[in-house]
Design a protein around this motif. Sequence first.
Motif, mmCIF file in Angstrom:
data_model
loop_
_atom_site.group_PDB
_atom_site.id
_atom_site.type_symbol
_atom_site.label_atom_id
_atom_site.label_comp_id
_atom_site.label_asym_id
_atom_site.label_seq_id
_atom_site.Cartn_x
_atom_site.Cartn_y
_atom_site.Cartn_z
ATOM 1 N N GLU A 134 31.171 15.403 -72.013
ATOM 2 C CA GLU A 134 32.079 15.049 -71.001
ATOM 3 C C GLU A 134 33.418 14.523 -71.085
ATOM 4 N N THR A 135 33.426 13.659 -72.049
ATOM 5 C CA THR A 135 34.735 13.153 -72.632
ATOM 6 C C THR A 135 35.745 14.258 -73.023
ATOM 7 N N LYS A 136 35.108 15.195 -73.564
ATOM 8 C CA LYS A 136 36.297 16.381 -73.921
ATOM 9 C C LYS A 136 36.606 17.192 -72.807
ATOM 10 N N ALA A 137 35.549 17.397 -71.816
ATOM 11 C CA ALA A 137 35.889 18.193 -70.505
ATOM 12 C C ALA A 137 37.047 17.572 -69.763
ATOM 13 N N LEU A 138 37.050 16.104 -69.807
ATOM 14 C CA LEU A 138 38.245 15.329 -69.031
ATOM 15 C C LEU A 138 39.315 15.507 -69.665
ATOM 16 N N GLN A 139 39.599 15.274 -71.042
ATOM 17 C CA GLN A 139 40.513 15.342 -71.671
ATOM 18 C C GLN A 139 41.436 16.510 -71.747
ATOM 19 N N GLU A 140 40.382 17.468 -71.341
ATOM 20 C CA GLU A 140 41.015 19.164 -71.391
ATOM 21 C C GLU A 140 41.552 19.147 -69.814
ATOM 22 N N LEU A 141 41.321 18.374 -69.161
ATOM 23 C CA LEU A 141 42.230 18.388 -67.672
ATOM 24 C C LEU A 141 43.629 18.347 -67.703
ATOM 25 N N ASP A 142 43.969 17.805 -68.810
ATOM 26 C CA ASP A 142 45.515 17.476 -68.989
ATOM 27 C C ASP A 142 46.231 16.881 -67.927
ATOM 28 N N MET A 143 45.473 15.849 -67.371
ATOM 29 C CA MET A 143 45.988 15.031 -66.413
ATOM 30 C C MET A 143 45.786 13.714 -66.618
ATOM 31 N N PRO A 144 46.545 12.694 -66.024
ATOM 32 C CA PRO A 144 46.365 11.159 -66.420
ATOM 33 C C PRO A 144 44.830 10.769 -66.018
ATOM 34 N N THR A 153 37.289 3.459 -73.800
ATOM 35 C CA THR A 153 38.575 3.580 -72.955
ATOM 36 C C THR A 153 39.234 4.963 -73.838
ATOM 37 N N SER A 154 38.789 5.537 -74.777
ATOM 38 C CA SER A 154 39.617 6.499 -75.543
ATOM 39 C C SER A 154 39.791 7.923 -74.923
ATOM 40 N N PHE A 155 39.080 7.886 -73.783
ATOM 41 C CA PHE A 155 39.326 9.194 -73.154
ATOM 42 C C PHE A 155 40.342 8.980 -71.986
ATOM 43 N N SER A 156 40.822 7.960 -71.711
ATOM 44 C CA SER A 156 41.859 7.485 -70.750
ATOM 45 C C SER A 156 43.191 7.016 -71.237
ATOM 46 N N GLN A 157 44.190 7.088 -70.474
ATOM 47 C CA GLN A 157 45.613 6.416 -70.659
ATOM 48 C C GLN A 157 45.524 5.110 -70.225
ATOM 49 N N GLY A 158 44.907 4.813 -69.061
ATOM 50 C CA GLY A 158 44.830 3.396 -68.725
ATOM 51 C C GLY A 158 43.349 3.037 -68.284
ATOM 52 N N LYS A 307 48.258 2.229 -61.816
ATOM 53 C CA LYS A 307 48.296 2.759 -63.273
ATOM 54 C C LYS A 307 48.493 4.341 -62.942
ATOM 55 N N ALA A 308 47.246 4.719 -62.138
ATOM 56 C CA ALA A 308 47.373 6.237 -62.106
ATOM 57 C C ALA A 308 48.961 6.743 -61.391
ATOM 58 N N LEU A 309 49.515 6.078 -60.498
ATOM 59 C CA LEU A 309 50.714 6.511 -60.132
ATOM 60 C C LEU A 309 51.640 6.699 -61.248
ATOM 61 N N GLN A 310 51.875 5.543 -62.055
ATOM 62 C CA GLN A 310 52.798 5.276 -63.050
ATOM 63 C C GLN A 310 52.857 6.480 -63.977
ATOM 64 N N LEU A 311 51.490 6.853 -64.510
ATOM 65 C CA LEU A 311 51.203 7.741 -65.283
ATOM 66 C C LEU A 311 51.609 9.140 -64.671
ATOM 67 N N SER A 315 55.821 7.380 -66.342
ATOM 68 C CA SER A 315 56.230 6.265 -67.015
ATOM 69 C C SER A 315 55.359 5.521 -67.481
ATOM 70 N N PRO A 316 55.707 4.955 -68.854
ATOM 71 C CA PRO A 316 54.561 4.178 -69.572
ATOM 72 C C PRO A 316 54.037 3.040 -69.220
ATOM 73 N N LEU A 317 52.956 2.743 -69.369
ATOM 74 C CA LEU A 317 52.077 1.577 -68.712
ATOM 75 C C LEU A 317 52.587 0.419 -69.799
ATOM 76 N N THR A 318 52.935 -0.560 -69.136
ATOM 77 C CA THR A 318 53.269 -1.671 -69.978
ATOM 78 C C THR A 318 52.045 -2.626 -70.425
ATOM 79 N N GLU A 319 50.958 -2.518 -69.761
ATOM 80 C CA GLU A 319 49.715 -2.789 -70.114
ATOM 81 C C GLU A 319 48.794 -2.024 -69.971
#
Length: 343
Positions: A134-144, A153-158, A307-311, A315-319
Motif C-alpha cells: 500500500e505504501t508503494k502504491a501511494l508513492q507511485e501516485l506521484d502526488m503530494p 511518515t516515510s510515505f508522506s511529504q507532510g 500542508k497539502a495546498l503548499q505541496l 512550496s517547501p514545508l517549513t515544518e
Amino acid sequence: MSRQATIKDVAREAGVSTFTVSKALRNQPHVAPETRKRVLRAAARLNYSASKSAAALVSGKTKRVALLIGEQITGWFNGNIQEGVYDVLSTHGYDLLIYRAGTSEERAAFFRNLPAKRNADAIIVVSFTLAQKETKALQELDMPIVAIHSGATSFSQGSIRIDDCESEIEAVQHLASLGHTRFCFLDRFNPLPEYSWGANQRIIGYKKAIDRYHLVDCGVLTMDPDREHPARTAADRIASMTPAPTAICAWSDDCALALLSELRQAEIRVPDVVSIMGFDSSDVAALAGLSSVAQPARDIGAEAARKALQLINGSPLTEPHTQVKTHIIDRATTGPAPRDEGR
C-alpha cells in the motif's frame, strides 16, 4: 433552452485560441491587455463561465484534494477532520473528495483502483498504518501525500499528529494524582483484525504509565459490537473484578460514554466509586460532563489541508511533520479515589 457557451465559442468570438482564453480568464501572465479585454467582453456577451474541468485541462490541476478515511466517516474525529480540511480548501477554491476504507473490501478496492490518481491533486491519509504494497502504491501516485495520525511518515511529504502514547500517560498520571492506584483500560473494537489500522499507542501509553507509577492494572477490556450489549458486558466485568478498579481510561469518548451509562444503570456511582476518563473531548462528552483528553481534530484537519495546498503549489514545508499537544479537561466523571476501595 439555449445551449450553454463553451470555451471554443469564446475563442471564436474573441478571435483567439482556447489556450489564450483560458489564460486570460484565469488572469495569467503573458496575455496582452487588449487581448484580455477582448476575451472578457466575449465571455460576458456569451454568459460563459469556465468549469474546473476545463481549467484542469490547461493547468494540469483538478482543484480537488482526496481524503482517505478508515472506519466510519461520521465519527467525531473523522467528522471534525473533514470540517477542518474543508474550512481551508473551500477558501482556496478546492473541492474535497472523500474515500472510505471501512471494510476489507473497501480498503482493497481503493488500493487496487487508486481513484485519487485521476481525481485529485493531493491525498490526505487519516489514521492508517500502511502495508508495504500500500505504501508503494501511494508513492507511485506521484502526488503530494499528507498523513494524519500515522505512526510512520516515510510515505508522506507532510504529516500532523498527536502523541497518543504520551497523552494516555498524562491521563493515567492525572488520575494517579487524585489518589487512584487500580486501573482498567476500555479499548475500542477493531472491525478488521486482518488489517492494521495503526499500533494502539493509547494502550501502550496506558501500560507504560502503570509501570512507571507502580500502579495496578486490573485489565484491558474491549467493546465488541458483535456481542449483545458490549458496554453492559464491560460494566459487569468491571463490577465483578477483585480487586476492583477505581479509575477507567477509555480509548475514546464514545467508549467512555457507553460505559458511563451502564455503570449508572447498575447504580455504581461515578466518580464516587469509579472515575472515568475519555479521549477526544467531543461535543457530546462536554454535554455529558465526561472528563477527557482533548485533541483539536478540526485544527488538525485544517493544518493537513494547508500542508497539502503548499505541496500542490510546489512550496517547501517549513515544518513537514507537526506534533500537536493534547490537554486534559476535568469534568464530572473524575474525582479523588474513594477512601474505601471496596464496593
